[in-house]
Each structure stands twice: as structure tokens, then as C-alpha cells.
Design a protein around this motif. Sequence first.
Motif, mmCIF file in Angstrom:
data_model
loop_
_atom_site.group_PDB
_atom_site.id
_atom_site.type_symbol
_atom_site.label_atom_id
_atom_site.label_comp_id
_atom_site.label_asym_id
_atom_site.label_seq_id
_atom_site.Cartn_x
_atom_site.Cartn_y
_atom_site.Cartn_z
ATOM 1 N N ASN A 118 -1.852 60.669 3.583
ATOM 2 C CA ASN A 118 -0.922 59.720 4.540
ATOM 3 C C ASN A 118 0.324 60.245 4.869
ATOM 4 O O ASN A 118 1.073 60.504 3.913
ATOM 5 N N MET A 119 0.416 60.255 6.133
ATOM 6 C CA MET A 119 1.818 60.748 6.755
ATOM 7 C C MET A 119 2.427 60.062 7.743
ATOM 8 O O MET A 119 1.711 59.477 8.828
ATOM 9 N N VAL A 120 3.643 59.800 7.807
ATOM 10 C CA VAL A 120 4.468 59.364 9.089
ATOM 11 C C VAL A 120 5.040 60.554 9.599
ATOM 12 O O VAL A 120 6.108 60.988 8.644
ATOM 13 N N ALA A 245 5.372 51.627 9.994
ATOM 14 C CA ALA A 245 4.311 52.847 10.134
ATOM 15 C C ALA A 245 3.724 52.905 8.797
ATOM 16 O O ALA A 245 2.308 53.375 8.905
ATOM 17 N N VAL A 246 4.409 53.039 7.905
ATOM 18 C CA VAL A 246 3.881 53.110 6.453
ATOM 19 C C VAL A 246 2.979 52.048 6.138
ATOM 20 O O VAL A 246 1.838 52.413 5.460
ATOM 21 N N GLU A 247 3.266 50.880 6.542
ATOM 22 C CA GLU A 247 2.504 49.824 6.137
ATOM 23 C C GLU A 247 1.204 49.751 6.834
ATOM 24 O O GLU A 247 0.135 49.174 6.462
ATOM 25 N N ALA A 248 1.256 50.259 7.962
ATOM 26 C CA ALA A 248 -0.003 50.511 9.103
ATOM 27 C C ALA A 248 -0.820 51.670 8.833
ATOM 28 O O ALA A 248 -2.294 51.546 9.156
ATOM 29 N N LEU A 249 -0.499 52.514 7.543
ATOM 30 C CA LEU A 249 -1.441 53.737 7.839
ATOM 31 C C LEU A 249 -2.840 53.512 7.047
ATOM 32 O O LEU A 249 -3.740 54.035 7.620
ATOM 33 N N ALA A 250 -2.884 52.392 6.302
ATOM 34 C CA ALA A 250 -4.021 51.925 5.701
ATOM 35 C C ALA A 250 -5.258 51.436 6.714
ATOM 36 O O ALA A 250 -6.160 51.648 6.258
ATOM 37 N N GLU A 251 -4.524 51.066 7.563
ATOM 38 C CA GLU A 251 -5.297 50.461 8.985
ATOM 39 C C GLU A 251 -5.622 51.288 9.892
ATOM 40 O O GLU A 251 -6.483 51.029 10.854
ATOM 41 N N LYS A 252 -5.084 52.408 10.013
ATOM 42 C CA LYS A 252 -5.176 53.570 11.170
ATOM 43 C C LYS A 252 -5.438 54.608 10.872
ATOM 44 O O LYS A 252 -4.515 55.672 10.617
#
Length: 336
Positions: A118-120, A245-252
Motif C-alpha cells: 500500500n503506497m501513497v 488517500a490512505v483511507e481509500a487504499l483498501a478500496e482502490k
Amino acid sequence: MSLLITGGTGYIGSHTVVELIKADKDVVIVDNLSNSSTLVLDRIEKITGLRPTFIKADICDEAAMRQVFSDHDIDGVIHFAGLKAVGESTQIPLSYYQNNVAGTLVLLQVMADFNVKNMVFSSSATVYGEHNVSPLLETMPTSATNPYGQTKLMIEHILFDLAKSDPEWSIISLRYFNPIGAHESGLIGENPNGIPNNLLPYVAQVAVGRLAQLQVFGDDYDTVDGTGVRDYIHVVDLALGHLKAVEALAEKPGCTAINLGTGNGTSVLQIVEQFKAISGVDIPYQIVERRPGDIATVFANANLAREALDWQAERGLKEMIADTWKWQSNNPNGFE
């Protein structure tokens, strides 16, 4: 969730760390301090009541990065670390490719080996090059006009290829426009080494007497007053974009590029006049020749950030400039 923040003592990194701590995220900072100071950790602690874990290390040092992942249970990475001055990149391009591209490759390999996918990524609007017309949209073709921009573009290509090769990766590449401002406390802000490359710290240092006058690069562009127009965004809004963005990583899953900007353009001289009005200080300036590669107008289409991240910029230009002035006037010599 434990997050590794590379370059976390820098300007955008430190503001993002504050917002992550406020959101109860566990933060580990890695920074080589090439353009920052550990004194920022004292300021972060003063703002949040918590001192983040800090490790002095360089992302190019594979052994050091492996030790970080071995010692800490990392769930994801926000990757800020890298050299960032456009002009300097034309003079020492090898250093930019080594630090930004090779360093990112080391980081990604270590992440893969520890199964952290997982990366931003801290990207830039420079990847849109000079031929697209604003408002700039994520689907437009990309290019770059200088080594700094090339490194951001190369890293984006690497991230897209990586995500295609392995569907377990979730990556969001945030394309920033022009971050300005400072934390409302006045405790942290932009503190560049040497003569600033960005407009607002340059203006602020003229205002406190560290620099004699501002250089304005060109006044013959096809804009409202002939000076370049850019999309200025408050650094705290930008930091909150990273949290979203961190919170969206699981869904994207995959790799997604997203603009972070306001969608509005402001000229250099409009910034100068606003700064004079808010600070009450005159800002002497000199018009000089255009810089190679500069274009007249750059601003974002920020619709995707609203749709994909539930994010939009909330702070206006007056707040950006007032917070910049509070930081600089309270800290005329930066953190030192």
C-alpha cells in the motif's frame, strides 16, 4: 495502522504527519535530513502532544530500509522523500535520478519483500508537461520539461507497471499543484535551504528582510497581468488529501493518479499584492526574463479527488497567505 512516512520531516511531510497523528494513525518517519531538521519533531510534538518515531536513514540505503521494515510492523507507506528543485535538477541531474528514481526502486523492492503493498506517492503537476491546456485532467498525456519532472514521471510509470504486474498493490499517486501556507499554529512551515525555489517562501523571506527583493520571472505571459498563473493549495488541505488517500487504499487496487489542487489560478503579482495587504509589509520586486520551460497558466481539474477521495480544498488564498506570514514572522530564520 502503522504508516512509514519517507521524507516526513520536510514541508509537506511534517504537515501530513500532524494530520495523521490527529487521526490516530501510528507514524514512523524516515528522513536523511538533507533538506530538513529534527527540530520539526519538537514542533510536531507541541502541536499534537505526541512525538512520532523518527529514524535517520536514506531510502537509497537498502540495508537501512530493510532494518526499518524488520523493526516496525508497517502497513503502508506515504512516500515524500526526494530532491525537489526544478532549477537544481538541471544542474545535477544524476543526483536527482539517483535519489528520486533509484531510491524509490529500493523502497519498492523492500516493501515487496516484506509484503507491504500500500503506497501513497508524492507526485507533481509537472508530469503534465507544457502542451496540455488548463484545467489539467488526470487522463491527459504526460511529459516533462526538466529532470525533476522526469523523475516524478518515471516513478509514476514504475508504479503503474508494478500495479499491473501484481494485483495486490494499491497505489495512489497524488499530483500536487502549488502547496503554500503553514500550520495555523505558526509552529511548522516551509523552511527551504538557500534561496527559495517556490514563490511564497521567497516572498515571505523578502518580507522579513532575509532577502532584498523578489525576482518575478516574466511579465509578458497571456494572463491577467502578464505574470505566471498557478493553482495554489494550502499545505494543510494537501496533508488532509494524503489522509483521505490512505483511507481509500483498501478500496482502490491498482495504481490511480489523482490531482490535488483548488481548480483556481492566481498570478504572481496577485500573490504579491495579497501578501502586502495581509502583512502590511512592502514586497519590492524586479521583473526578470522568463525561466526556460515555464508556461503561462497551470491549474487543476480537481473533480476526481472529490469523487474518489471525498476531498476538496477548503482553505482560501487569504488563509494560505496569512498562515505563511504567521509562520515566517514568528520564525524569521526558520527552525534554527
